[in-house]
Design a protein around this motif. Structure first.
Motif, mmCIF file in Angstrom:
data_model
loop_
_atom_site.group_PDB
_atom_site.id
_atom_site.type_symbol
_atom_site.label_atom_id
_atom_site.label_comp_id
_atom_site.label_asym_id
_atom_site.label_seq_id
_atom_site.Cartn_x
_atom_site.Cartn_y
_atom_site.Cartn_z
ATOM 1 N N ALA A 1 12.961 0.073 10.264
ATOM 2 C CA ALA A 1 12.996 0.603 11.629
ATOM 3 C C ALA A 1 11.924 -0.085 12.459
ATOM 4 C CB ALA A 1 12.797 2.115 11.607
ATOM 5 N N SER A 2 12.194 -1.317 12.802
ATOM 6 C CA SER A 2 11.201 -2.118 13.507
ATOM 7 C C SER A 2 11.836 -3.369 14.080
ATOM 8 C CB SER A 2 10.083 -2.527 12.539
ATOM 9 O OG SER A 2 9.120 -3.318 13.192
ATOM 10 N N SER A 3 11.300 -3.814 15.197
ATOM 11 C CA SER A 3 11.688 -5.119 15.731
ATOM 12 C C SER A 3 10.569 -6.130 15.499
ATOM 13 C CB SER A 3 12.007 -5.000 17.232
ATOM 14 O OG SER A 3 10.887 -4.465 17.919
ATOM 15 N N SER A 4 9.536 -5.723 14.743
ATOM 16 C CA SER A 4 8.389 -6.580 14.471
ATOM 17 C C SER A 4 8.738 -7.653 13.444
ATOM 18 C CB SER A 4 7.221 -5.731 13.953
ATOM 19 O OG SER A 4 6.222 -6.567 13.408
ATOM 20 N N ARG A 5 8.570 -8.891 13.836
ATOM 21 C CA ARG A 5 8.806 -9.990 12.898
ATOM 22 C C ARG A 5 7.737 -9.998 11.799
ATOM 23 N NH1 ARG A 5 6.942 -12.136 17.658
ATOM 24 N NH2 ARG A 5 5.117 -13.484 17.550
ATOM 25 N N TYR A 6 6.558 -9.449 12.101
ATOM 26 C CA TYR A 6 5.484 -9.386 11.110
ATOM 27 C C TYR A 6 5.849 -8.406 9.996
ATOM 28 C CZ TYR A 6 3.228 -11.217 15.307
ATOM 29 O OH TYR A 6 2.946 -11.934 16.430
ATOM 30 N N ARG A 7 6.345 -7.225 10.361
ATOM 31 C CA ARG A 7 6.728 -6.249 9.340
ATOM 32 C C ARG A 7 7.920 -6.746 8.527
ATOM 33 N NH1 ARG A 7 5.119 -2.506 13.365
ATOM 34 N NH2 ARG A 7 3.103 -1.651 12.762
ATOM 35 N N ALA A 8 8.857 -7.415 9.181
ATOM 36 C CA ALA A 8 10.011 -7.953 8.446
ATOM 37 C C ALA A 8 9.555 -9.007 7.441
ATOM 38 C CB ALA A 8 11.035 -8.535 9.415
ATOM 39 N N ALA A 9 8.625 -9.870 7.851
ATOM 40 C CA ALA A 9 8.112 -10.890 6.928
ATOM 41 C C ALA A 9 7.372 -10.238 5.768
ATOM 42 C CB ALA A 9 7.195 -11.857 7.671
ATOM 43 N N GLN A 10 6.617 -9.190 6.057
ATOM 44 C CA GLN A 10 5.910 -8.500 4.975
ATOM 45 C C GLN A 10 6.881 -7.852 4.003
ATOM 46 O OE1 GLN A 10 2.876 -6.151 7.404
ATOM 47 N NE2 GLN A 10 1.801 -6.601 5.492
ATOM 48 N N LEU A 11 7.868 -7.125 4.521
ATOM 49 C CA LEU A 11 8.808 -6.446 3.637
ATOM 50 C C LEU A 11 9.569 -7.456 2.780
ATOM 51 C CD1 LEU A 11 9.911 -3.761 2.702
ATOM 52 C CD2 LEU A 11 11.554 -3.826 4.587
ATOM 53 N N SER A 12 9.822 -8.620 3.327
ATOM 54 C CA SER A 12 10.491 -9.679 2.555
ATOM 55 C C SER A 12 9.689 -10.080 1.326
ATOM 56 C CB SER A 12 10.726 -10.910 3.434
ATOM 57 O OG SER A 12 11.644 -10.620 4.458
ATOM 58 N N GLN A 13 8.372 -9.921 1.373
ATOM 59 C CA GLN A 13 7.521 -10.261 0.230
ATOM 60 C C GLN A 13 7.879 -9.445 -1.009
ATOM 61 O OE1 GLN A 13 3.677 -10.154 2.855
ATOM 62 N NE2 GLN A 13 3.143 -10.984 0.854
ATOM 63 N N LEU A 14 8.442 -8.246 -0.803
ATOM 64 C CA LEU A 14 8.809 -7.399 -1.932
ATOM 65 C C LEU A 14 10.166 -7.769 -2.523
ATOM 66 C CD1 LEU A 14 7.588 -3.881 -0.721
ATOM 67 C CD2 LEU A 14 6.415 -5.538 -2.207
ATOM 68 N N GLY B 1 -0.147 -5.035 9.018
ATOM 69 C CA GLY B 1 0.651 -4.000 9.677
ATOM 70 C C GLY B 1 1.390 -3.066 8.742
ATOM 71 N N LEU B 2 1.713 -3.530 7.543
ATOM 72 C CA LEU B 2 2.467 -2.710 6.595
ATOM 73 C C LEU B 2 1.724 -2.726 5.262
ATOM 74 C CD1 LEU B 2 5.163 -1.128 6.635
ATOM 75 C CD2 LEU B 2 6.279 -3.174 5.770
ATOM 76 N N PRO B 3 1.197 -1.578 4.806
ATOM 77 C CA PRO B 3 0.435 -1.544 3.557
ATOM 78 C C PRO B 3 1.357 -1.642 2.347
ATOM 79 C CG PRO B 3 0.569 0.658 4.491
ATOM 80 C CD PRO B 3 1.244 -0.273 5.462
ATOM 81 N N LEU B 4 1.590 -2.852 1.884
ATOM 82 C CA LEU B 4 2.622 -3.103 0.873
ATOM 83 C C LEU B 4 2.340 -2.460 -0.481
ATOM 84 C CD1 LEU B 4 3.610 -6.809 1.598
ATOM 85 C CD2 LEU B 4 4.812 -4.713 2.246
ATOM 86 N N ASP C 1 -8.533 -1.282 0.591
ATOM 87 C CA ASP C 1 -7.933 -1.117 -0.730
ATOM 88 C C ASP C 1 -6.630 -1.897 -0.827
ATOM 89 O OD1 ASP C 1 -9.945 0.576 -1.626
ATOM 90 O OD2 ASP C 1 -8.926 2.363 -0.883
ATOM 91 N N ASP C 2 -6.024 -2.183 0.315
ATOM 92 C CA ASP C 2 -4.742 -2.885 0.377
ATOM 93 C C ASP C 2 -4.855 -3.991 1.421
ATOM 94 O OD1 ASP C 2 -2.122 -3.746 0.777
ATOM 95 O OD2 ASP C 2 -1.277 -1.737 0.678
ATOM 96 N N PRO C 3 -5.076 -5.245 0.995
ATOM 97 C CA PRO C 3 -5.283 -6.322 1.963
ATOM 98 C C PRO C 3 -4.102 -6.579 2.890
ATOM 99 C CG PRO C 3 -5.054 -7.206 -0.264
ATOM 100 C CD PRO C 3 -5.100 -5.717 -0.394
ATOM 101 N N SER C 4 -2.896 -6.157 2.500
ATOM 102 C CA SER C 4 -1.731 -6.361 3.363
ATOM 103 C C SER C 4 -1.691 -5.387 4.537
ATOM 104 C CB SER C 4 -0.438 -6.237 2.544
ATOM 105 O OG SER C 4 -0.306 -4.920 2.018
ATOM 106 N N ALA C 5 -2.442 -4.297 4.463
ATOM 107 C CA ALA C 5 -2.387 -3.260 5.498
ATOM 108 C C ALA C 5 -2.800 -3.787 6.866
ATOM 109 C CB ALA C 5 -3.258 -2.072 5.108
ATOM 110 N N LEU C 6 -3.774 -4.679 6.912
ATOM 111 C CA LEU C 6 -4.263 -5.168 8.196
ATOM 112 C C LEU C 6 -3.205 -5.967 8.946
ATOM 113 C CD1 LEU C 6 -6.690 -5.057 10.051
ATOM 114 C CD2 LEU C 6 -7.617 -7.055 8.882
#
Length: 192
Positions: free
Chosen positions: A9-22, A174-177, A167-172
């Motif tokens: 639920a986002s139009s953020s390209r940053y969050r989409a790129a992060q979620l793709s990491q999983l 935008g999405l704490p993976l 505690d979670d370097p990905s959080a900064l």
């Protein structure tokens, strides 16, 4: 067994790129939620409320799907830091943050057909003292008008900092993976 559909639920390209990491297959949908804060609302409460509202808005359009939404807010010296929108605002934010400790609140809501998980992860950053020419060179080098705090830690923005406590370097970003992956596992989604 993993569910049939996951929607970010986002139009953020940053969050989409992060979620793709999983390694997850997902669709995206802009939630169209008013992101204004309420009077007296704290930065972490705002991030949590917006993440939950974004997930709910998209869940209405995609029933029986898993929905992941996120939001990030920040404060420095009790001042809320938002997406700057303009170069002048970005310059003011970076001037305000230089030499100071800022706190970033990265919230997410994972909504499934059987329940939801809502969480916020805090990251503290110390920005090094910056002179205006350094700020201007940075703003000329990187597009940050849609980034809370006016920097991209995953890019050249890392050079602006003295330290990051997380505690979670990905959080900064935008999405704490780390927390997101654990929430998926708690609901039965198979991840490594």
């Amino acid at each position: 067994m993993n569910p049939v559909r996951l929607v970010l639920a986002s139009s953020s390209r940053y969050r989409a790129a992060q979620l793709s990491q999983l390694g997850l297959a997902f669709d995206t949908c802009s939630p169209a939620v008013d992101e204004a804060s309420f009077p007296g609302e704290t930065a972490p409460a705002l991030a949590l409320r917006l993440a939950e509202q974004k997930a709910a808005a998209v869940a209405n359009r995609f029933p029986d799907s898993w929905i992941l939404a996120g939001d990030q807010t920040a404060t420095c010296q009790n001042q809320l830091l938002t997406k700057p929108g303009t170069l002048a605002n970005a310059r003011r934010q970076l001037e305000h943050m230089q030499g100071q400790i800022s706190e970033f609140y990265s919230a997410f809501c994972l909504r499934t057909p059987t329940g939801q998980h809502l969480q916020v992860v805090t990251t503290k950053v110390v920005m090094r003292p910056l002179e205006l020419p350094i700020i201007d060179r940075y703003l000329a080098a990187e597009q940050v008008l849609d980034c809370a705090g006016s920097f991209k830690v995953e890019g050249l923005g890392i050079a602006l900092f003295e330290s990051i406590q997380a505690d979670d370097p990905s959080a900064l970003v935008g999405l704490p993976l780390i927390a997101v992956a654990e929430a998926f596992r708690q609901f039965g989604w198979q991840l490594p």
